[in-house]
Design an enzyme around this catalytic site. Structure first.
Site, short mmCIF file in Angstrom:
data_model
loop_
_atom_site.label_atom_id
_atom_site.label_comp_id
_atom_site.label_asym_id
_atom_site.label_seq_id
_atom_site.Cartn_x
_atom_site.Cartn_y
_atom_site.Cartn_z
N CYS A 93 -1.87 -3.56 -16.26
CA CYS A 93 -2.72 -4.74 -16.08
C CYS A 93 -4.06 -4.54 -16.79
O CYS A 93 -4.13 -4.59 -18.01
CB CYS A 93 -2.87 -5.06 -14.60
SG CYS A 93 -3.40 -6.76 -14.29
N ARG A 152 -6.69 -11.68 -21.84
CA ARG A 152 -7.10 -11.39 -20.47
C ARG A 152 -6.83 -12.58 -19.56
O ARG A 152 -7.06 -13.73 -19.91
CB ARG A 152 -8.60 -11.03 -20.47
CG ARG A 152 -9.16 -10.58 -19.14
CD ARG A 152 -10.65 -10.28 -19.29
NE ARG A 152 -11.23 -9.77 -18.07
CZ ARG A 152 -11.69 -10.55 -17.08
NH1 ARG A 152 -11.64 -11.87 -17.23
NH2 ARG A 152 -12.20 -10.02 -16.00
N ILE A 171 -0.70 -10.05 -11.13
CA ILE A 171 -1.90 -10.46 -10.39
C ILE A 171 -3.02 -10.70 -11.39
O ILE A 171 -3.51 -9.77 -12.02
CB ILE A 171 -2.32 -9.38 -9.37
CG1 ILE A 171 -1.17 -9.07 -8.41
CG2 ILE A 171 -3.56 -9.84 -8.60
CD1 ILE A 171 -1.48 -7.95 -7.43
N ARG A 172 -3.39 -11.95 -11.57
CA ARG A 172 -4.39 -12.32 -12.59
C ARG A 172 -4.08 -11.58 -13.89
O ARG A 172 -4.95 -10.99 -14.53
CB ARG A 172 -5.81 -11.99 -12.12
CG ARG A 172 -6.28 -12.77 -10.91
CD ARG A 172 -7.71 -12.40 -10.56
NE ARG A 172 -8.64 -12.81 -11.63
CZ ARG A 172 -9.86 -12.31 -11.76
NH1 ARG A 172 -10.29 -11.37 -10.95
NH2 ARG A 172 -10.64 -12.72 -12.74
N GLY A 187 -7.13 -3.33 -12.12
CA GLY A 187 -8.40 -3.51 -11.43
C GLY A 187 -9.13 -4.67 -12.10
O GLY A 187 -8.51 -5.50 -12.77
N HIS A 224 2.15 -4.74 -12.18
CA HIS A 224 1.74 -3.64 -11.31
C HIS A 224 2.95 -2.91 -10.71
O HIS A 224 3.30 -3.15 -9.54
CB HIS A 224 0.87 -4.17 -10.16
CG HIS A 224 -0.49 -4.62 -10.55
ND1 HIS A 224 -1.59 -3.79 -10.49
CD2 HIS A 224 -0.94 -5.81 -11.01
CE1 HIS A 224 -2.67 -4.46 -10.87
NE2 HIS A 224 -2.30 -5.68 -11.20
N SER A 271 -11.14 -5.59 -15.02
CA SER A 271 -11.32 -4.88 -16.28
C SER A 271 -12.78 -4.79 -16.73
O SER A 271 -13.21 -3.77 -17.27
CB SER A 271 -10.47 -5.52 -17.39
OG SER A 271 -10.82 -6.88 -17.58
N GLU A 276 3.02 -0.03 -9.49
CA GLU A 276 2.57 0.79 -8.37
C GLU A 276 2.55 0.05 -7.05
O GLU A 276 2.42 0.65 -5.98
CB GLU A 276 1.17 1.36 -8.67
CG GLU A 276 0.02 0.40 -8.53
CD GLU A 276 -0.18 -0.54 -9.72
OE1 GLU A 276 -1.19 -1.27 -9.74
OE2 GLU A 276 0.69 -0.55 -10.62
#
EC number: 3.5.1.2
Length: 251
Positions: free
Chosen positions: A78, A108, A142-143, A46, A202, A48, A204
């Protein structure tokens, strides 16, 4: 056995859906007292900083730290990886609170912005040894953060050569790592330390459930019959991912 999924923001629904496919009950966790009713916890990807602010608003940090210190299995994906790290760099001004417990330094957004998100094949020998399947995992970043260093008790489960992501070499964090280290530098993207599991990507968001199965086997309550159900569920599945354009903005 009930697995809690921190549901403040991010991809908690996706984690719960995977758990359901594996025949395991996943429940949303938003309040400290809800941690009393789960045997393990997933902290999803998400944004963070937003997740940290919401966790502080709901007074979750003391309960989350106690949960980790009690030795209950916790998996961070993540942004969840950032939460579990003892130290984080590249944070926004003012930083953010961390749960800690994982002896590592994480950067990060190491791999860049949303448009620099990518997929790649990662070798996962330890996971394959537990759950079989193909020798690699199609990982979605993702990022994404990356782990820059780990302590002596941390087991590295997967890493990625910086040379394999040449399209992202314009990112200052990657350039700095390449310039300060030897040729062939790798960054760590999956680790395990005792009751803690962390991935920079990720799982999921893919059809490959082996990382979830691997985590479930860290929970003592399923070392018997239920773990056999998990293995059966993953053995006959297809492995694949969706396109990155389908993903919401995370981490």
């Amino acid at each position: 056995m009930v697995v809690g999924v921190l549901a403040l923001q991010g991809s908690f629904n996706e984690h719960i859906a995977v758990l359901k496919r594996l025949g395991v009950k996943g429940v949303e966790v938003r309040k400290p007292e809800q941690l009393l009713n789960v045997s393990s916890l997933i902290i999803p990807g998400g944004e963070s900083t937003t997740m940290a602010k919401l966790a502080e608003l709901h007074n979750l940090f003391p309960a989350l730290r106690e949960f980790v210190q009690m030795g209950k299995p916790v998996w961070g994906t993540c942004a969840g990886l950032i939460f579990l790290a003892n130290k984080a760099t590249g944070q926004k001004t003012g930083g953010q609170k961390l749960i800690g417990g994982l002896d590592c330094t994480v950067h990060r957004n190491f791999f860049g912005s949303q448009i620099q998100s990518f997929e790649t094949e990662l070798p996962i020998p330890q996971v394959v040894a537990e759950d079989g399947g193909p020798p690699s995992f199609r990982a979605v970043f993702i990022r994404a953060p990356a782990i820059l260093d780990v302590g002596p008790d941390v087991e590295v489960l997967s890493d990625i050569p910086l040379s394999a992501i040449e399209t992202l070499n314009s990112n200052p964090a990657i350039q700095k790592e390449e310039e300060s280290t030897e040729s062939g530098k790798k960054v760590i993207v999956a680790v395990k330390q005792g009751n803690l599991l962390a991935t920079a990507f990720h799982p999921e968001l893919t059809a490959d459930t082996r990382w979830h199965s691997y985590f479930l086997k860290m929970v003592p309550e399923i070392e018997g019959g239920t773990s056999d159900i998990v293995s059966t569920s993953t053995s006959n599945q297809s492995f694949g991912t969706r396109s990155i354009i389908d993903f919401p903005i995370y981490q």
